[in-house]
Design a protein around this motif. Structure first.
Motif, PDB file in Angstrom:
ATOM      1  N   GLY A  43       0.848  -1.200   0.000  1.00 41.56           N
ATOM      2  CA  GLY A  43       0.000   0.000   0.000  1.00 41.56           C
ATOM      3  C   GLY A  43       0.881   1.246   0.000  1.00 41.56           C
ATOM      4  N   THR A  47       1.557   4.321  -3.144  1.00 36.09           N
ATOM      5  CA  THR A  47       1.683   5.776  -3.054  1.00 36.09           C
ATOM      6  C   THR A  47       3.050   6.242  -3.575  1.00 36.09           C
ATOM      7  OG1 THR A  47       0.063   5.973  -1.290  1.00 36.09           O
ATOM      8  CG2 THR A  47       1.706   7.712  -1.415  1.00 36.09           C
ATOM      9  N   ASP A 233      -4.842   9.056   3.736  1.00 33.70           N
ATOM     10  CA  ASP A 233      -4.853   9.085   5.207  1.00 33.70           C
ATOM     11  C   ASP A 233      -4.014  10.234   5.755  1.00 33.70           C
ATOM     12  OD1 ASP A 233      -2.782   7.285   4.025  1.00 33.70           O
ATOM     13  OD2 ASP A 233      -1.996   7.374   6.070  1.00 33.70           O
ATOM     14  N   ASN A 234      -3.190  10.826   4.921  1.00 27.77           N
ATOM     15  CA  ASN A 234      -2.351  11.958   5.358  1.00 27.77           C
ATOM     16  C   ASN A 234      -3.107  13.292   5.381  1.00 27.77           C
ATOM     17  OD1 ASN A 234       0.723  10.829   3.719  1.00 27.77           O
ATOM     18  ND2 ASN A 234      -0.016  10.454   5.776  1.00 27.77           N
ATOM     19  N   LEU A 264      -4.525   1.326  -1.395  1.00 26.87           N
ATOM     20  CA  LEU A 264      -4.536  -0.011  -1.969  1.00 26.87           C
ATOM     21  C   LEU A 264      -5.264  -0.921  -0.982  1.00 26.87           C
ATOM     22  CD1 LEU A 264      -1.765  -1.947  -3.689  1.00 26.87           C
ATOM     23  CD2 LEU A 264      -2.590  -2.870  -1.552  1.00 26.87           C
TER      24      LEU A 264
HETATM   25  P1  AMP Z   1       3.451   5.850   6.726  1.00 29.29           P
HETATM   26  O1  AMP Z   1       4.765   5.153   6.826  1.00 29.29           O
HETATM   27  O2  AMP Z   1       2.355   5.160   7.457  1.00 29.29           O
HETATM   28  O3  AMP Z   1       3.526   7.313   7.071  1.00 29.29           O
HETATM   29  O4  AMP Z   1       3.005   5.764   5.202  1.00 29.29           O
HETATM   30  C1  AMP Z   1       3.800   6.164   4.125  1.00 29.29           C
HETATM   31  C2  AMP Z   1       2.913   6.558   2.949  1.00 29.29           C
HETATM   32  O5  AMP Z   1       2.086   5.460   2.532  1.00 29.29           O
HETATM   33  C3  AMP Z   1       1.938   7.682   3.290  1.00 29.29           C
HETATM   34  O6  AMP Z   1       1.901   8.590   2.203  1.00 29.29           O
HETATM   35  C4  AMP Z   1       0.610   6.976   3.466  1.00 29.29           C
HETATM   36  O7  AMP Z   1      -0.470   7.826   3.162  1.00 29.29           O
HETATM   37  C5  AMP Z   1       0.729   5.858   2.453  1.00 29.29           C
HETATM   38  N1  AMP Z   1      -0.151   4.696   2.741  1.00 29.29           N
HETATM   39  C6  AMP Z   1      -0.370   4.077   3.923  1.00 29.29           C
HETATM   40  N2  AMP Z   1      -1.225   3.028   3.785  1.00 29.29           N
HETATM   41  C7  AMP Z   1      -1.554   2.958   2.466  1.00 29.29           C
HETATM   42  C8  AMP Z   1      -2.390   2.096   1.661  1.00 29.29           C
HETATM   43  N3  AMP Z   1      -3.056   1.062   2.167  1.00 29.29           N
HETATM   44  N4  AMP Z   1      -2.460   2.359   0.322  1.00 29.29           N
HETATM   45  C9  AMP Z   1      -1.793   3.397  -0.218  1.00 29.29           C
HETATM   46  N5  AMP Z   1      -0.991   4.227   0.473  1.00 29.29           N
HETATM   47  C10 AMP Z   1      -0.862   4.031   1.795  1.00 29.29           C
END
Ligand code: AMP
Ligand code: ZN
Length: 475
Positions: A43, A47, A233-234, A264
């Motif tokens: 996921g 991104t 989610d950001n 995703l």
């Molecule tokens: P994080 O390490 O949780 O900050 O996530 C890194 C990036 O991945 C951020 O831009 C999130 O928005 C993105 N992200 C997290 N979960 C998913 C998902 N299931 N599908 C797509 N992007 C994601």
């Protein structure tokens, strides 16, 4: 080719707008990077691939790109992980950082210009907090510094969040640190015993996550810059808070365009440890999935739409790539004697024009791939009908190579880790060529029939004419 100005759906304002940049011809992009407390999952990679296709598209359209992707190497999760293992933060995050870059390389993600780490940018973060305190946008309480939401009348304009509801909601862990208003968010967390901390004018502590991104984006891209990306989610609270604190500190507009990739999902469900459907890239590679097909699948759906990951879809992606491989192979073996003409130039120009138009239309990758497969089909027919000659090959291969600067998946030679992508035609393709040769013979077009036999021979396929019809085998 004329340079197309792309339009994007801006999360800020929810409108489609043509890209306008601070400096014409240049674009600065900030992309929220991973929190390096474990291995990223597919996921996250979706991104990051969206952001890769964005930078590659902008470069292809003629922009000079500066991309920044931060590494969040200090936050609650990294601190907890380091504590549990009894190692320093740096020791704890090092293998995850290495794994992250290995994943990017395995998926042919073009490196960003800067990968700043939060723990290496404390002075920049502290400077923002000082400006906010001086301006009355923040306050100090028990060693922590909070952003005063009430000081920002524009708060909520990115996400459209209703602040009244936030206020009524549960008291968001507000007893952990004391603040004036439950809606206020932390800029600087006063140190707790045993936690890693840095000195500041307010005593030892560590930065809040939102502050990290404001400091690193503005350091490398300037206080006002062009594009800010992340996953959906950001949007709230992370990006909303970045805007509030950055614009309050500088008095200038922060990022102009906000682009967010939808999530995703796997087999129609959210990825969750409890469902056992949280895959890392290594999980997929261990199952024998082709990295090139993973890249293709993850970029094939428009970034604003949810992407449903299934193993069937991954096989479909591998199959689609094999069709392009087959075309390249056929082009390399175009028989002697076929007619040369303007056809190749038309096909190539259609591919390039449609591809550019699709990308300029809010990075519509699925439409861009549609253009590619219209091209594949038309080129196959043209070869079949003897309307592509040897002299036409270079133009068509150049067009494919050109769009692959954006897609990064078409050239099998660039994916040496691939388990032997078939260089030649598939069985179905051979059946089709053999049938086309039969058809030519029936029409008494022997030149065409011989050309097709020549093409088959070049692919190592021998055709034997028997009373029961032609039979073929691979030589
Ligand atoms: P994080 O390490 O949780 O900050 O996530 C890194 C990036 O991945 C951020 O831009 C999130 O928005 C993105 N992200 C997290 N979960 C998913 C998902 N299931 N599908 C797509 N992007 C994601
Ligand atoms: Zn961020």
């Amino acid at each position: 080719m004329e340079m197309a100005v792309p339009t994007f759906l801006n999360t800020l304002g929810r409108r489609r707008e043509p890209l306008e940049t601070v400096t014409p011809g240049r674009v600065g992009i900030y992309t929220c990077g991973p929190t390096v407390y474990n291995h990223v999952h597919i996921g996250n990679l979706r991104t990051f691939l969206f952001e890769d296709v964005l930078r590659r598209s902008l470069r292809w359209l003629g922009y000079e790109v500066t991309q920044v992707m931060n590494l969040t190497d200090v936050d609650d999760k990294t601190i907890r992980g380091a504590e549990e293992r009894g190692v320093s933060l740096d020791e704890y995050t090092a293998p995850f950082i290495e794994s992250f870059f290995a994943d990017l390389a395995a998926l042919h993600v073009e490196p960003a210009e800067h990968y700043p780490r939060a723990t290496r940018h404390l002075p920049e973060m502290i400077a923002i907090v000082e400006r906010l305190l001086a301006g009355g946008f923040a306050y100090l309480k028990d060693g922590s510094v909070w952003f005063r939401i009430a000081s920002d009348p524009d708060y909520g304009r990115l996400s459209g969040i209703d602040l009244e509801q936030v206020q009524q909601g549960e008291r968001v862990a507000s007893d952990e640190y004391d603040k004036e208003d439950v809606r206020d968010f932390v800029l600087w967390k006063g140190a707790k015993p045993g936690e890693p901390s840095w000195d500041s004018p307010w005593g030892p502590g560590r930065p809040g996550w939102h502050l990290e991104c404001s400091a690193m984006s503005m350091k490398y891209l300037g206080e006002s810059f062009d594009v800010h990306c992340g996953g959906v989610d950001n949007i709230f609270p992370h990006h909303e808070n970045e805007i509030a604190q950055s614009e309050s500190a500088t008095g200038k507009p922060y990022a102009r365009f906000w682009l967010h990739a939808e999530h995703l999902i796997v087999d129609g469900q959210k990825m969750a440890k409890s469902l056992g459907n949280t895959y890392t890239l290594k999980d997929l590679l261990a199952r024998g999935c082709e990295p090139r097909a993973i890249r293709y699948l993850l970029l094939s759906v428009h970034y604003r739409q949810k992407l449903n990951f299934t193993f069937d879809a991954l096989e479909g992606a591998a199959g689609a790539l094999r069709r392009v491989d087959e075309l390249r192979f056929r082009l390399a073996n175009v028989p002697e004697g076929a007619e040369e003409g303007t056809h190749a130039a038309e096909l190539a120009a259609a591919l390039e024009g449609e591809f550019a138009a699709a990308l300029a239309d809010d990075l519509n990758t699925s439409a861009a791939l549609g253009a590619l497969f219209r091209f594949v089909k038309a080129a196959n027919i043209a070869i079949e009908e003897g309307r592509l000659g040897r002299g036409d090959r270079a133009r068509l291969l150049a067009a494919l190579g050109g769009i692959d600067r954006v897609l990064g998946v078409l050239d099998p030679a660039e994916w040496p880790s691939e388990r032997a992508a078939p260089a030649g035609p598939s069985d179905e393709e051979v059946d089709r060529l053999v049938a086309a040769r039969e058809e030519a013979r029936r029409r008494r077009d022997f030149a065409r029939a011989d050309a097709l036999r020549g093409e088959l021979a070049a692919a190592g396929i021998a055709v034997e004419d028997t009373p029961a019809g032609p039979r073929w085998k691979r030589g």
